[in-house]
Write a protein that holds these residues in place. Structure first.
Motif, PDB file in Angstrom:
ATOM      1  N   ASP A 229       0.754  -1.181  -0.178  1.00  0.00           N
ATOM      2  CA  ASP A 229       0.124  -0.068  -0.014  1.00  0.00           C
ATOM      3  C   ASP A 229       0.916   1.489   0.137  1.00  0.00           C
ATOM      4  OD1 ASP A 229      -0.941  -0.732   3.398  1.00  0.00           O
ATOM      5  OD2 ASP A 229       0.815  -0.004   2.466  1.00  0.00           O
ATOM      6  N   PHE A 230       2.275   1.379  -0.253  1.00  0.00           N
ATOM      7  CA  PHE A 230       2.906   2.204  -0.195  1.00  0.00           C
ATOM      8  C   PHE A 230       4.347   1.784  -1.397  1.00  0.00           C
ATOM      9  CE2 PHE A 230       5.935   5.589   0.331  1.00  0.00           C
ATOM     10  CZ  PHE A 230       5.262   6.683   0.872  1.00  0.00           C
ATOM     11  N   SER A 231       4.148   2.452  -2.535  1.00  0.00           N
ATOM     12  CA  SER A 231       5.232   2.015  -3.426  1.00  0.00           C
ATOM     13  C   SER A 231       6.303   2.955  -3.727  1.00  0.00           C
ATOM     14  CB  SER A 231       4.514   1.639  -4.911  1.00  0.00           C
ATOM     15  OG  SER A 231       4.205   3.094  -5.323  1.00  0.00           O
ATOM     16  N   VAL A 232       7.531   2.449  -4.096  1.00  0.00           N
ATOM     17  CA  VAL A 232       8.739   3.211  -4.241  1.00  0.00           C
ATOM     18  C   VAL A 232       9.233   3.018  -5.849  1.00  0.00           C
ATOM     19  CG1 VAL A 232      11.092   3.630  -3.538  1.00  0.00           C
ATOM     20  CG2 VAL A 232       9.447   3.391  -1.982  1.00  0.00           C
ATOM     21  N   GLY A 233       9.532   3.976  -6.534  1.00  0.00           N
ATOM     22  CA  GLY A 233       9.803   3.956  -7.954  1.00  0.00           C
ATOM     23  C   GLY A 233       9.941   5.108  -8.668  1.00  0.00           C
ATOM     24  N   TYR A 234      10.095   4.990  -9.926  1.00  0.00           N
ATOM     25  CA  TYR A 234      10.287   6.233 -10.923  1.00  0.00           C
ATOM     26  C   TYR A 234       8.976   6.712 -11.692  1.00  0.00           C
ATOM     27  CZ  TYR A 234      15.364   5.291 -10.302  1.00  0.00           C
ATOM     28  OH  TYR A 234      16.697   5.143  -9.610  1.00  0.00           O
ATOM     29  N   GLU A 235       7.976   6.179 -11.196  1.00  0.00           N
ATOM     30  CA  GLU A 235       6.746   6.496 -12.028  1.00  0.00           C
ATOM     31  C   GLU A 235       6.003   7.546 -11.020  1.00  0.00           C
ATOM     32  OE1 GLU A 235       5.984   5.728 -15.114  1.00  0.00           O
ATOM     33  OE2 GLU A 235       8.010   4.261 -14.866  1.00  0.00           O
ATOM     34  N   PRO A 236       5.276   8.525 -11.881  1.00  0.00           N
ATOM     35  CA  PRO A 236       4.534   9.568 -11.228  1.00  0.00           C
ATOM     36  C   PRO A 236       3.269   8.890 -10.381  1.00  0.00           C
ATOM     37  CG  PRO A 236       4.680   9.827 -13.561  1.00  0.00           C
ATOM     38  CD  PRO A 236       5.004   8.691 -13.180  1.00  0.00           C
ATOM     39  N   ASN A 237       3.099   7.744 -10.582  1.00  0.00           N
ATOM     40  CA  ASN A 237       1.980   7.046  -9.756  1.00  0.00           C
ATOM     41  C   ASN A 237       2.587   6.426  -8.215  1.00  0.00           C
ATOM     42  OD1 ASN A 237       2.872   4.992 -11.070  1.00  0.00           O
ATOM     43  ND2 ASN A 237       0.913   4.168 -11.494  1.00  0.00           N
ATOM     44  N   ASP A 238       3.836   6.247  -8.399  1.00  0.00           N
ATOM     45  CA  ASP A 238       4.391   5.616  -7.018  1.00  0.00           C
ATOM     46  C   ASP A 238       4.203   6.651  -5.962  1.00  0.00           C
ATOM     47  OD1 ASP A 238       5.693   3.243  -7.943  1.00  0.00           O
ATOM     48  OD2 ASP A 238       7.116   4.719  -9.072  1.00  0.00           O
ATOM     49  N   SER A 239       4.091   6.262  -4.722  1.00  0.00           N
ATOM     50  CA  SER A 239       3.900   6.860  -3.488  1.00  0.00           C
ATOM     51  C   SER A 239       4.886   7.832  -3.206  1.00  0.00           C
ATOM     52  CB  SER A 239       3.608   5.719  -2.151  1.00  0.00           C
ATOM     53  OG  SER A 239       2.552   4.794  -2.702  1.00  0.00           O
ATOM     54  N   CYS A 240       6.206   7.032  -3.488  1.00  0.00           N
ATOM     55  CA  CYS A 240       7.442   7.762  -3.385  1.00  0.00           C
ATOM     56  C   CYS A 240       8.143   7.806  -4.782  1.00  0.00           C
ATOM     57  CB  CYS A 240       8.508   7.430  -2.217  1.00  0.00           C
ATOM     58  SG  CYS A 240       9.995   8.270  -2.148  1.00  0.00           S
ATOM     59  N   GLN A 241       8.066   8.983  -5.496  1.00  0.00           N
ATOM     60  CA  GLN A 241       8.905   8.833  -6.848  1.00  0.00           C
ATOM     61  C   GLN A 241       9.984   9.570  -6.725  1.00  0.00           C
ATOM     62  OE1 GLN A 241       6.709  11.758  -9.523  1.00  0.00           O
ATOM     63  NE2 GLN A 241       8.030  11.074 -11.084  1.00  0.00           N
ATOM     64  N   ILE A 242      10.869   8.728  -7.387  1.00  0.00           N
ATOM     65  CA  ILE A 242      12.408   9.275  -7.489  1.00  0.00           C
ATOM     66  C   ILE A 242      12.607   9.925  -8.775  1.00  0.00           C
ATOM     67  CG2 ILE A 242      14.789   8.392  -7.523  1.00  0.00           C
ATOM     68  CD1 ILE A 242      13.862   5.649  -6.266  1.00  0.00           C
ATOM     69  N   THR A 243      13.104  11.215  -8.769  1.00  0.00           N
ATOM     70  CA  THR A 243      13.468  11.838 -10.018  1.00  0.00           C
ATOM     71  C   THR A 243      14.928  12.287 -10.258  1.00  0.00           C
ATOM     72  OG1 THR A 243      13.323  13.953  -8.960  1.00  0.00           O
ATOM     73  CG2 THR A 243      11.093  12.906  -9.771  1.00  0.00           C
ATOM     74  N   ASN A 272      21.477   3.389  -5.146  1.00  0.00           N
ATOM     75  CA  ASN A 272      21.571   4.218  -3.440  1.00  0.00           C
ATOM     76  C   ASN A 272      20.432   5.348  -3.461  1.00  0.00           C
ATOM     77  OD1 ASN A 272      23.508   3.038  -1.930  1.00  0.00           O
ATOM     78  ND2 ASN A 272      25.137   3.860  -3.346  1.00  0.00           N
ATOM     79  N   ASP A 273      20.077   6.049  -4.964  1.00  0.00           N
ATOM     80  CA  ASP A 273      18.877   6.778  -4.516  1.00  0.00           C
ATOM     81  C   ASP A 273      17.650   6.020  -4.259  1.00  0.00           C
ATOM     82  OD1 ASP A 273      20.441   8.701  -5.605  1.00  0.00           O
ATOM     83  OD2 ASP A 273      19.810   9.004  -7.585  1.00  0.00           O
ATOM     84  N   ARG A 274      17.354   4.946  -4.821  1.00  0.00           N
ATOM     85  CA  ARG A 274      16.154   4.048  -4.512  1.00  0.00           C
ATOM     86  C   ARG A 274      16.452   3.569  -2.936  1.00  0.00           C
ATOM     87  NH1 ARG A 274      17.632   1.759  -9.282  1.00  0.00           N
ATOM     88  NH2 ARG A 274      18.639   0.108  -8.609  1.00  0.00           N
ATOM     89  N   ASN A 275      17.610   3.391  -2.542  1.00  0.00           N
ATOM     90  CA  ASN A 275      17.669   2.918  -0.866  1.00  0.00           C
ATOM     91  C   ASN A 275      17.397   4.166   0.043  1.00  0.00           C
ATOM     92  OD1 ASN A 275      18.931   0.533  -1.647  1.00  0.00           O
ATOM     93  ND2 ASN A 275      20.994   1.211  -1.435  1.00  0.00           N
ATOM     94  N   ALA A 276      17.796   5.449  -0.731  1.00  0.00           N
ATOM     95  CA  ALA A 276      17.380   6.606  -0.151  1.00  0.00           C
ATOM     96  C   ALA A 276      15.885   6.888   0.148  1.00  0.00           C
ATOM     97  CB  ALA A 276      17.939   7.861  -0.441  1.00  0.00           C
ATOM     98  N   ALA A 277      15.341   6.580  -1.033  1.00  0.00           N
ATOM     99  CA  ALA A 277      13.730   6.723  -1.100  1.00  0.00           C
ATOM    100  C   ALA A 277      13.159   5.936  -0.174  1.00  0.00           C
ATOM    101  CB  ALA A 277      13.264   6.318  -2.462  1.00  0.00           C
ATOM    102  N   PHE A 278      13.543   4.506   0.111  1.00  0.00           N
ATOM    103  CA  PHE A 278      12.780   3.772   1.209  1.00  0.00           C
ATOM    104  C   PHE A 278      12.989   4.219   2.452  1.00  0.00           C
ATOM    105  CE2 PHE A 278      12.717   0.473  -2.186  1.00  0.00           C
ATOM    106  CZ  PHE A 278      11.524  -0.399  -2.104  1.00  0.00           C
ATOM    107  N   ALA A 279      14.342   4.488   2.717  1.00  0.00           N
ATOM    108  CA  ALA A 279      14.619   5.117   4.257  1.00  0.00           C
ATOM    109  C   ALA A 279      13.741   6.458   4.310  1.00  0.00           C
ATOM    110  CB  ALA A 279      16.075   5.296   4.244  1.00  0.00           C
ATOM    111  N   ALA A 280      13.752   7.225   3.380  1.00  0.00           N
ATOM    112  CA  ALA A 280      13.101   8.706   3.697  1.00  0.00           C
ATOM    113  C   ALA A 280      11.418   8.226   3.717  1.00  0.00           C
ATOM    114  CB  ALA A 280      13.212   9.575   2.504  1.00  0.00           C
ATOM    115  N   SER A 281      10.903   7.261   2.980  1.00  0.00           N
ATOM    116  CA  SER A 281       9.634   6.991   3.179  1.00  0.00           C
ATOM    117  C   SER A 281       9.304   6.440   4.495  1.00  0.00           C
ATOM    118  CB  SER A 281       9.188   5.964   2.060  1.00  0.00           C
ATOM    119  OG  SER A 281       9.369   6.686   0.781  1.00  0.00           O
ATOM    120  N   ILE A 282      10.217   5.584   5.084  1.00  0.00           N
ATOM    121  CA  ILE A 282      10.069   4.872   6.263  1.00  0.00           C
ATOM    122  C   ILE A 282       9.938   6.130   7.404  1.00  0.00           C
ATOM    123  CG2 ILE A 282      10.847   3.121   7.972  1.00  0.00           C
ATOM    124  CD1 ILE A 282      12.023   1.719   5.643  1.00  0.00           C
ATOM    125  N   ALA A 283      10.774   6.883   7.361  1.00  0.00           N
ATOM    126  CA  ALA A 283      10.824   8.118   8.354  1.00  0.00           C
ATOM    127  C   ALA A 283       9.738   8.752   8.231  1.00  0.00           C
ATOM    128  CB  ALA A 283      12.429   8.712   7.928  1.00  0.00           C
TER     129      ALA A 283
END
Length: 457
Positions: A229-243, A272-283
């Protein structure tokens, strides 16, 4: 009859046994294929613990419960016999987590690659507002928090969870569960990729009762069919989007998107950007403010043994990536350092895990100038690359490291990224990484009267 059997005596079961003796005080039996130290035998005698070494005999079946070290495969004969007799088999986490007080925030992070960095970064971000610590596959037993009486001083525990640990864990204990990625790994243990995927996805089943603000996380490519119920990725519909342009994170909330810059985040590479996205989302889901998350991303310096630029000498950068224990992690390392300006000299090799090295060979051919091979999987990799670039094979790491250093010139990067497990030469990846760093310093000290740490000449 024993109250409990500890099958294997690595870090996890050492902590679990100490906790059992302190909290329960029943009759325990330790069975390990390894040799015990004299001090361990003396301690067992003093604490009335029965043991055997060099075998796993049927004495293991004279118990009410087996706590198994995560590296032992489930089809080991003694475990097969235990399952047939109906003896419960579990991980140290099942044994320990019920003793954690309910008020502690528990975060579980798994994935083929990136676990250690994400676990450390998550704990770093959480520490700005709460007392956090890391346990599990990162090298610290979950039992230590109880044994050292640190639970009263802990608000959050971040678990690094391997597929082995997840396989043997059955009791839900997590507030937040995160699955970073899945690529081929540990096929010799799980036997099939499908079984490996099933073990990794089990992290979601170990989450406690639903909580809107403490959610499951998964990478986008694994959302299909998974309870995410919370996704991380590069797409606009991801809960946390990496640009990538600009290098940033965009977290979509009920109040609209919020942004975090990655410009001050020093770890290299898209992984490592993806790792940061997960960590930031959890925080963020744990209540850490954006300002504190932003500051934490800028102050985190990375995990030892993972793309660790530990030394610069006469314009040559030396990178310790001993945490690279599979082909995919090595691919990410090559992508990170190719095109840095100079040549990429790669030291690689280790114990394979039944992987296909075709994609790895392609990346090596594209990104490396010279490969120095050592380890059990060298005969599998050499034929795939030796007609495309210089490849040197060695029977020991001492010679391989010395030759790579001798051939390096100003502007080059010497990358130690084995791409296999450490067990052909070392006890673990930490020992392997420390060996590499020591060998570099010793070789350079013989070649020169002075050398510097990173940033020094």
């Amino acid at each position: 009859m024993y109250d409990i059997c500890f099958l294997g005596y690595g870090v996890s079961n050492q902590g679990a046994l100490r906790l059992f003796l302190k909290e329960y005080g029943g009759k325990a039996f330790v069975s390990t294929l390894s040799r015990l130290t004299p001090s361990e035998r003396q301690r067992f005698e003093a604490e009335s613990v029965d043991w055997e070494e060099g075998q796993n005999s049927d004495r293991c079946l004279l118990c009410q419960r087996i706590v198994v070290s995560p590296g032992i495969p489930p089809k080991t004969p003694i475990l097969t016999a235990a399952y047939e007799k109906g003896i419960p088999v579990c991980s140290d986490i099942d044994f320990i987590s019920p003793l954690y007080p309910p008020g502690i925030l528990t975060v579980g992070i798994t994935g083929t690659n990136g676990k250690t960095t994400t676990v450390e970064l998550t704990a770093h971000l959480l520490s700005s507002v709460m007392r956090s610590t890391t346990v599990g596959n990162i090298g610290f037993s979950p039992a230590d928090l109880i044994l050292e009486e640190r639970l009263s001083e802990t608000d959050a525990v971040v678990f690094e969870l391997s597929s082995f640990q997840l396989y043997y864990t059955h009791i839900p204990f997590l507030n937040i569960a995160a699955l970073l990625n899945i690529t081929t790994d540990h096929l010799s243990w799980h036997t099939t990729f499908e079984a490996y995927v099933e073990a990794k996805r089990k992290v979601f089943a170990l989450k406690k009762s639903p909580d809107r603000n403490r959610r499951n996380l998964s990478s986008l490519r694994l959302t299909a069919g998974a309870p995410v119920d919370f996704s991380v990725g590069y797409e606009p519909n991801d809960s946390c989007q990496i640009t990538e342009h600009p290098r940033a994170l965009k977290i979509h909330t009920d109040q609209g998107p919020i942004s975090l810059s990655l410009e001050g985040y020093t770890l290299k590479g898209g992984h490592n950007d993806r790792n940061a996205a997960f960590a930031a989302s959890i925080a963020y889901l744990s209540g850490v403010s954006l300002e504190r998350i932003q500051n934490g991303l800028s102050t985190y310096k990375g995990a030892e043994h993972r793309l660790e630029e530990f030394l610069v000498h006469r314009g040559v950068t030396y990178v310790n990536d001993s945490k690279s224990t599979n082909a995919d992690s090595l691919i990410q390392a090559i992508k990170t350092y190719r095109g840095e300006g100079g040549r990429l000299l790669l030291l690689m090799g280790g114990r394979g895990k039944g992987e296909d090295y075709t994609s790895l060979a392609s990346e090596i051919r594209k990104g490396c100038h010279h490969v120095f091979l050592c380890g059990e999987n060298a005969p599998l990799i050499a034929p795939l690359i030796e007609n495309h670039l210089p490849v040197s094979r060695y029977s020991n790491w001492t010679e391989a490291i010395a030759q790579a250093i001798a051939q390096a010139r100003e502007g080059d990067t010497v990358l130690f990224s084995p791409g296999g497990s450490s067990f052909d030469f070392f006890n673990n990846y930490i020992e392997r990484g420390l060996y590499f760093k020591k060998a570099c310093r010793e070789n350079l000290s013989r070649l020169s009267t002075g050398f510097g740490e990173k940033g020094k000449k």
